[in-house]
Motif scaffolding. Structure first.
Motif, PDB file in Angstrom:
ATOM      1  N   HIS A 106       1.004  -0.997  -0.266  1.00 52.02           N
ATOM      2  CA  HIS A 106      -0.495  -0.307  -0.228  1.00 52.02           C
ATOM      3  C   HIS A 106       0.568   1.610  -0.376  1.00 52.02           C
ATOM      4  CE1 HIS A 106      -3.916  -2.494   0.660  1.00 52.02           C
ATOM      5  NE2 HIS A 106      -2.840  -2.980   1.081  1.00 52.02           N
ATOM      6  N   ARG A 107       0.444   2.150  -0.625  1.00 54.37           N
ATOM      7  CA  ARG A 107       0.902   3.032  -1.239  1.00 54.37           C
ATOM      8  C   ARG A 107       0.250   4.677  -0.709  1.00 54.37           C
ATOM      9  NH1 ARG A 107       6.625   3.858  -2.626  1.00 54.37           N
ATOM     10  NH2 ARG A 107       7.560   2.120  -1.816  1.00 54.37           N
ATOM     11  N   GLU A 108       0.635   5.658  -0.697  1.00 53.35           N
ATOM     12  CA  GLU A 108      -0.014   6.999  -0.060  1.00 53.35           C
ATOM     13  C   GLU A 108       0.260   7.617  -1.376  1.00 53.35           C
ATOM     14  OE1 GLU A 108      -3.156   9.641   0.644  1.00 53.35           O
ATOM     15  OE2 GLU A 108      -2.933   7.342   1.615  1.00 53.35           O
ATOM     16  N   LEU A 109      -0.789   8.019  -2.144  1.00 52.42           N
ATOM     17  CA  LEU A 109      -0.271   8.595  -3.673  1.00 52.42           C
ATOM     18  C   LEU A 109      -0.304  10.360  -3.393  1.00 52.42           C
ATOM     19  CD1 LEU A 109      -1.400   6.808  -6.770  1.00 52.42           C
ATOM     20  CD2 LEU A 109       0.774   6.720  -5.843  1.00 52.42           C
ATOM     21  N   ASP A 110      -0.179  11.637  -3.884  1.00 52.17           N
ATOM     22  CA  ASP A 110      -0.267  13.008  -3.442  1.00 52.17           C
ATOM     23  C   ASP A 110      -1.195  13.065  -5.267  1.00 52.17           C
ATOM     24  OD1 ASP A 110      -0.813  15.769  -2.994  1.00 52.17           O
ATOM     25  OD2 ASP A 110       1.629  15.900  -3.918  1.00 52.17           O
ATOM     26  N   ALA A 117     -18.666   8.922  -3.364  1.00 57.47           N
ATOM     27  CA  ALA A 117     -19.054   8.194  -4.930  1.00 57.47           C
ATOM     28  C   ALA A 117     -17.557   6.983  -4.768  1.00 57.47           C
ATOM     29  CB  ALA A 117     -18.410   9.206  -5.776  1.00 57.47           C
ATOM     30  N   GLN A 118     -16.903   7.474  -3.556  1.00 57.23           N
ATOM     31  CA  GLN A 118     -15.510   6.798  -3.880  1.00 57.23           C
ATOM     32  C   GLN A 118     -15.053   5.545  -5.082  1.00 57.23           C
ATOM     33  OE1 GLN A 118     -16.978   3.509  -0.494  1.00 57.23           O
ATOM     34  NE2 GLN A 118     -17.109   5.335   0.704  1.00 57.23           N
ATOM     35  N   MET A 119     -14.557   6.154  -6.004  1.00 59.61           N
ATOM     36  CA  MET A 119     -14.433   6.209  -7.272  1.00 59.61           C
ATOM     37  C   MET A 119     -12.476   5.672  -7.103  1.00 59.61           C
ATOM     38  SD  MET A 119     -14.934   5.509 -10.372  1.00 59.61           S
ATOM     39  CE  MET A 119     -16.038   7.065 -10.952  1.00 59.61           C
ATOM     40  N   GLU A 120     -12.520   4.043  -7.640  1.00 60.72           N
ATOM     41  CA  GLU A 120     -11.221   3.735  -7.873  1.00 60.72           C
ATOM     42  C   GLU A 120     -11.169   3.575  -9.327  1.00 60.72           C
ATOM     43  OE1 GLU A 120     -11.424   0.976  -4.916  1.00 60.72           O
ATOM     44  OE2 GLU A 120     -11.940  -0.465  -6.430  1.00 60.72           O
ATOM     45  N   VAL A 121      -9.776   3.283  -9.505  1.00 55.46           N
ATOM     46  CA  VAL A 121      -9.559   2.724 -10.652  1.00 55.46           C
ATOM     47  C   VAL A 121      -7.968   1.995 -11.190  1.00 55.46           C
ATOM     48  CG1 VAL A 121      -7.903   3.982 -12.758  1.00 55.46           C
ATOM     49  CG2 VAL A 121      -9.428   4.920 -12.059  1.00 55.46           C
ATOM     50  N   THR A 122      -8.472   0.514 -11.382  1.00 54.59           N
ATOM     51  CA  THR A 122      -7.713  -0.320 -11.491  1.00 54.59           C
ATOM     52  C   THR A 122      -7.419  -1.190 -12.612  1.00 54.59           C
ATOM     53  OG1 THR A 122      -9.322  -1.246  -8.869  1.00 54.59           O
ATOM     54  CG2 THR A 122      -7.569  -2.930 -10.681  1.00 54.59           C
ATOM     55  N   PHE A 123      -5.750  -1.163 -12.569  1.00 54.41           N
ATOM     56  CA  PHE A 123      -5.668  -1.586 -13.951  1.00 54.41           C
ATOM     57  C   PHE A 123      -4.350  -2.312 -13.980  1.00 54.41           C
ATOM     58  CE2 PHE A 123      -3.566   2.300 -13.137  1.00 54.41           C
ATOM     59  CZ  PHE A 123      -2.584   2.463 -12.775  1.00 54.41           C
ATOM     60  N   ASN A 171      -4.952   6.814  -1.686  1.00 51.04           N
ATOM     61  CA  ASN A 171      -4.487   5.367  -1.530  1.00 51.04           C
ATOM     62  C   ASN A 171      -4.531   4.742  -2.550  1.00 51.04           C
ATOM     63  OD1 ASN A 171      -5.132   6.177   1.443  1.00 51.04           O
ATOM     64  ND2 ASN A 171      -6.902   5.546   1.385  1.00 51.04           N
ATOM     65  N   ALA A 172      -3.582   3.804  -2.954  1.00 51.69           N
ATOM     66  CA  ALA A 172      -2.882   3.285  -3.995  1.00 51.69           C
ATOM     67  C   ALA A 172      -2.070   1.903  -3.099  1.00 51.69           C
ATOM     68  CB  ALA A 172      -2.040   3.971  -4.346  1.00 51.69           C
TER      69      ALA A 172
END
Length: 90
Positions: A11-15, A63-69, A83-84
């Motif tokens: 887990h990482r926190e992106l800016d 909305a709690q949107m997330e992108v997964t790829f 959050n990543a």
């Protein structure tokens, strides 16, 4: 011996206020793998600017949107709050 179905999860926190979140993903994978960016494929082919849109024009927090790829042997999930999650698949 570990089960082959086990996956490494980091887990990482992106800016989310920073420029170019795609670069932040590449930098994280460079750190995990100990490689230079020249050794990684272009990320644009995987996300086509979606991460930039997620941070620059985010939907409402509810909305709690997330992108997964998938990118370079990782399944990457990035949430609109920065959050990543990186799951090693290879």
């Amino acid at each position: 011996m570990p089960d082959r179905t086990d996956r490494e999860v980091v887990h990482r926190e992106l800016d989310s206020d920073g420029n170019n979140p795609s670069v932040q993903v590449i930098e994280a994978i460079m750190d995990f793998e100990g490689v230079d960016s020249a050794e990684l494929p272009p990320i644009y082919d995987c996300v086509d600017g979606m991460l930039n849109e997620l941070f620059s024009n985010p939907p409402a927090p509810e909305a709690q949107m997330e992108v997964t790829f998938s990118y370079h042997q990782y399944r990457v999930t990035v949430e609109q709050n920065g959050n990543a999650k990186f799951v090693k698949t290879g």
